[in-house]
Design an enzyme around this catalytic site. Structure first.
Site, short mmCIF file in Angstrom:
data_model
loop_
_atom_site.label_atom_id
_atom_site.label_comp_id
_atom_site.label_asym_id
_atom_site.label_seq_id
_atom_site.Cartn_x
_atom_site.Cartn_y
_atom_site.Cartn_z
N ASP A 1 22.18 -7.09 15.72
CA ASP A 1 20.91 -7.81 15.66
C ASP A 1 20.89 -8.83 16.81
OD1 ASP A 1 18.44 -8.62 14.80
OD2 ASP A 1 19.03 -8.81 12.70
N CYS A 2 19.74 -9.41 17.05
CA CYS A 2 19.58 -10.32 18.21
C CYS A 2 20.62 -11.44 18.17
CB CYS A 2 18.18 -10.92 18.21
SG CYS A 2 16.86 -9.74 18.23
#
Length: 278
Positions: free
Chosen positions: A272-273
């Site tokens: 994820d980011c």
């Protein structure tokens, strides 16, 4: 249109000369440029030719072009939990509402539409000479986390709190998006966030979730297992949070023991980011 065409031609000249040079070295097509070879073999050949610096440029969602190897730039970030998240596409209800249909066939048919429109957006971007966000062929969807905590701000992205229903919705979504061609994906589906990702919202990026192995295997992992073993998802996204003291993106139990060993996952894992640095 004439200006755009000339610009595209000018951009292509260095790549053409580089690839011509590759052929000239031994008169044979490099393995990674040969579509008749297996994808795994082609990927290994391409990576072998990259420098360390070039490999690093591929480890971000906006991966850089490598002109000397005829590798274009590519933006990996595309969202599609209820439709490709860009203009000109069909938007469906939020997943928590979709789950209320209890209709696997409808979810599958919806995902076929999403995957088809995603492919169209990609072709349009390629035609116009760019690869931007929401123009790739891999999508960060579906969100198959179990929605137990109402303080979590992303519950509407999930299929709810039931592991069995979430698994059935997840498999229908993944297979609809990816298609059933034995060689080519329509697009690649990325079930997320692996795993035990939930609220409370202000701290979800850095929480260390304490959960028993029984609860992981009985509640949080069945949907991921189904989308991988039944749905053949091509990708999985690891979560921001830690589980029992290990970050999800380096969690041995999740990534090695379960995903790779028990489920025989052959795809790729994305974070994820900024999850890797949280």
């Amino acid at each position: 249109e004439k200006k755009r065409t000339r610009a595209q031609i000018l951009r292509a000249i260095p790549t053409f000369l580089t690839v011509t040079g590759l052929y000239a070295q031994n008169g044979q097509k490099p393995a990674y440029l040969n579509p008749d070879l297996p994808a795994q073999h082609r990927a290994e050949d391409l990576v072998r030719r990259m420098t360390v610096e070039e490999k690093v440029t591929q480890l971000v969602n906006q991966s850089r072009a490598i002109p000397r190897l005829n590798v274009p730039d590519y933006d990996w970030w595309s969202e599609a939990s209820h439709g490709v998240a860009t203009k000109g596409t069909t938007e469906f209800p939020n997943p928590v509402g979709l789950a209320a249909t209890f209709d696997e066939d409808a979810i599958h048919r919806m995902a076929v539409v999403i995957g088809t429109e995603g492919r169209i957006k990609h072709v349009q971007g390629m035609r116009d000479g760019h690869s931007d966000i929401f123009e790739g062929l891999d999508f960060w969807a579906p969100n198959i986390n179990i929605f137990r905590d109402p303080r979590w701000g992303r519950g509407q992205e999930t299929f709810g709190e039931d592991p069995f229903l979430t698994a059935r919705m997840g498999v229908a979504f993944v297979t609809g998006m990816q298609g059933d061609d034995p060689k080519y994906y329509r697009v690649i589906s990325t079930p997320k966030h692996f795993a035990v990702h939930s609220g409370p919202e202000p701290s979800r990026h850095k929480d260390d979730i304490k959960v028993s192995k029984h609860d992981q295997l009985d509640t949080y992992l069945p949907a991921f297992r189904a989308t991988v073993t039944e749905g053949r998802a091509g990708s999985v996204m690891c979560a921001y949070n830690s589980i029992n003291g290990q970050p999800a993106c380096v969690n041995e139990f999740l990534l090695q023991d379960q995903l790779r060993a028990k489920w025989n996952f052959q795809g790729y894992v994305v974070s994820d980011c900024e999850a890797v640095i949280n």
